[in-house]
Scaffold this active site. Sequence first.
Site, short mmCIF file in Angstrom:
data_model
loop_
_atom_site.label_atom_id
_atom_site.label_comp_id
_atom_site.label_asym_id
_atom_site.label_seq_id
_atom_site.Cartn_x
_atom_site.Cartn_y
_atom_site.Cartn_z
N SER A 92 0.84 -1.20 0.00
CA SER A 92 0.00 0.00 0.00
C SER A 92 0.87 1.25 0.00
O SER A 92 0.54 2.26 -0.63
CB SER A 92 -0.91 0.01 1.23
OG SER A 92 -1.72 -1.15 1.26
N SER A 151 -4.23 1.76 3.17
CA SER A 151 -3.99 0.40 3.66
C SER A 151 -5.03 -0.49 3.02
O SER A 151 -6.23 -0.28 3.24
CB SER A 151 -4.10 0.34 5.19
OG SER A 151 -4.24 -1.02 5.63
N GLU A 184 8.26 -10.49 -2.27
CA GLU A 184 6.98 -11.13 -1.92
C GLU A 184 6.57 -12.21 -2.92
O GLU A 184 6.07 -13.26 -2.53
CB GLU A 184 5.87 -10.09 -1.81
CG GLU A 184 6.02 -9.20 -0.59
CD GLU A 184 4.74 -8.44 -0.28
OE1 GLU A 184 3.85 -9.00 0.39
OE2 GLU A 184 4.63 -7.27 -0.70
N HIS A 229 27.22 8.55 -6.79
CA HIS A 229 27.91 9.19 -5.67
C HIS A 229 28.30 8.20 -4.58
O HIS A 229 28.84 8.59 -3.57
CB HIS A 229 27.04 10.32 -5.12
CG HIS A 229 26.78 11.38 -6.12
ND1 HIS A 229 27.56 12.51 -6.24
CD2 HIS A 229 25.84 11.47 -7.10
CE1 HIS A 229 27.10 13.26 -7.25
NE2 HIS A 229 26.06 12.65 -7.78
N LYS A 241 2.50 -10.78 11.69
CA LYS A 241 1.41 -9.93 12.20
C LYS A 241 0.69 -10.59 13.37
O LYS A 241 0.35 -9.94 14.35
CB LYS A 241 0.41 -9.61 11.07
CG LYS A 241 0.95 -8.61 10.06
CD LYS A 241 -0.07 -8.33 8.96
CE LYS A 241 0.55 -7.47 7.86
NZ LYS A 241 -0.29 -7.45 6.63
#
Lengths: 310, 310
Positions: free
Chosen positions: B37, B75, B197, B213, B302
């Site tokens: 998201s 989300s 994923e 750089h 989670k």
Amino acid sequence: MDFVDELRLLKDQLAFEHKFSVPKETKNVVIAGMGGSGIVGKIFAELYSALPVYLVDDYSTPGFVNKNTMYIAISYSGNTEETVTSLAAAMKKGANTVAITSGGKLLDMPHQRVVIPKGLQPRSALGYMLTPLLKSFNAAPRHEFQEAYAALARIDANHSEEERIAREIHEGEKIPVIYGVPPYKAVAYRWKTQFNENSKILAYSGSFPEINHNDTMALKGTYRKGEFYFIALVDGRNMAVERRIGITEAITDIKFRRIKIEGQSALARVMAAVHIGDYITYHLARMRGKDPLDVSVIEELKERLQAARE
Amino acid sequence: MDFVDELRLLKDQLAFEHKFSVPKETKNVVIAGMGGSGIVGKIFAELYSALPVYLVDDYSTPGFVNKNTMYIAISYSGNTEETVTSLAAAMKKGANTVAITSGGKLLDMPHQRVVIPKGLQPRSALGYMLTPLLKSFNAAPRHEFQEAYAALARIDANHSEEERIAREIHEGEKIPVIYGVPPYKAVAYRWKTQFNENSKILAYSGSFPEINHNDTMALKGTYRKGEFYFIALVDGRNMAVERRIGITEAITDIKFRRIKIEGQSALARVMAAVHIGDYITYHLARMRGKDPLDVSVIEELKERLQAARE
């Protein structure tokens, strides 16, 4: 002056007192800079959010820039073509401009200038470039600079742990991947660039909690994971994020080498975190027989770009 | 629905017409989001700069947020704890808030909401989440969406080149490193997350000209460089940046696999660039015998976080 002498100067740069004025009409801030100069804006933006700070790391100038924009161009040499180009367009849009530089074209362009001492590698002048930002925006009280000085002095006096980490990376010929917990997300990127420039090895960076939404899936199932050296920069203060590290380890079978940053103020901790990376990458260069001051490849690239334009 | 069916839906998401209103007093925009998201805000910020767009990818809420801030929480699930926490603090600060979500806690919190269809992986709903941003801010005219649709349809119809690239990565067990030339910096990061994923391998990203750089110094002298697969996303329009690629190759002995993005409008090219990465990472998953839909490790994380809090 050898590289470790340059590192020892970082703490003294915090006493640099030049400032620029920020009009009270300022609605937003743009900081343009590349590489060792660009990291300054990234670190500042993580410490200061009383105004929106927008970072530019290419030739562009964002569309919203106008007279209420404080446009800060940072280039140690003053000749970085991306930053010079970006500043020129910002001036046409009427922005309130300032350059932080040791010389070059940037000296003559903007409304205000902060002139810093010459003779260092840009990446060793981080204190000279960051301090004017912090002081001009009143982003940190004076005692935090004193605490940061003391933290850097302690690391200058003893960097045996940094040497030990460098040896682990060296002996396994590992690719470091540094993950910062806030406020060390920009510091993680600083370490990556120091591994690149000082130690001459590939390195990558990211941040917690973002890693938990993508990398975590790979950490479990990827090939080659033994070839990487995963580092987490933590301070024990942000437990909503830090408890993620242990859980990530448990479910992916990866170990993160935690580097615990000590200190009261965010400024002291961020500067200490920067400096720990400075010494790890210095020791690794030494072990690899590489000169940390050597940036000949980048210099050659600039010359060829110049030749291509002429 | 298998993963390639999800990919084919991306083009149709561009026709999604739900918008939110942006008051003309808006001085700045914050977009909070994580992972699949969060990438939406990153891509939008590279396409739109008429207002300062500030990205949040953790639990925080920037200090400047006030009633003149348009605060957009994205989300897919609506329950991402970082984004919910950030939005809650923004509401206390009086921001003008909107959520783009398919459900969850975010549905009930903000002043405005854009409700998108359920049932996809968040990373496959990029069009549903990006289109309301582009349309609400008038960031792209209608014909650009049509061009983007056609570009995505062409890739859906023929992804043999994507399969070839996946095979090169697979056969060498390479770690992809994707560098974006503007406006493909965020797309490079999207590819990295899709490799993570979908394909379950480590991958990293960066951008030109910033790479010149720092990484450039490492590309010359590093160990293990043969284990990486360096990709450059280009379109032939930004020659100040693109000429750097050939010079970097010449002085470092690295080859970048250039992916040339075709299309008239920036929107069509950015969407095409996203989709090329979608198919490469899908094919690589297939070759590796991995299910691109499987995000069980992230789900487990989670759950353990939830358990740790209770």
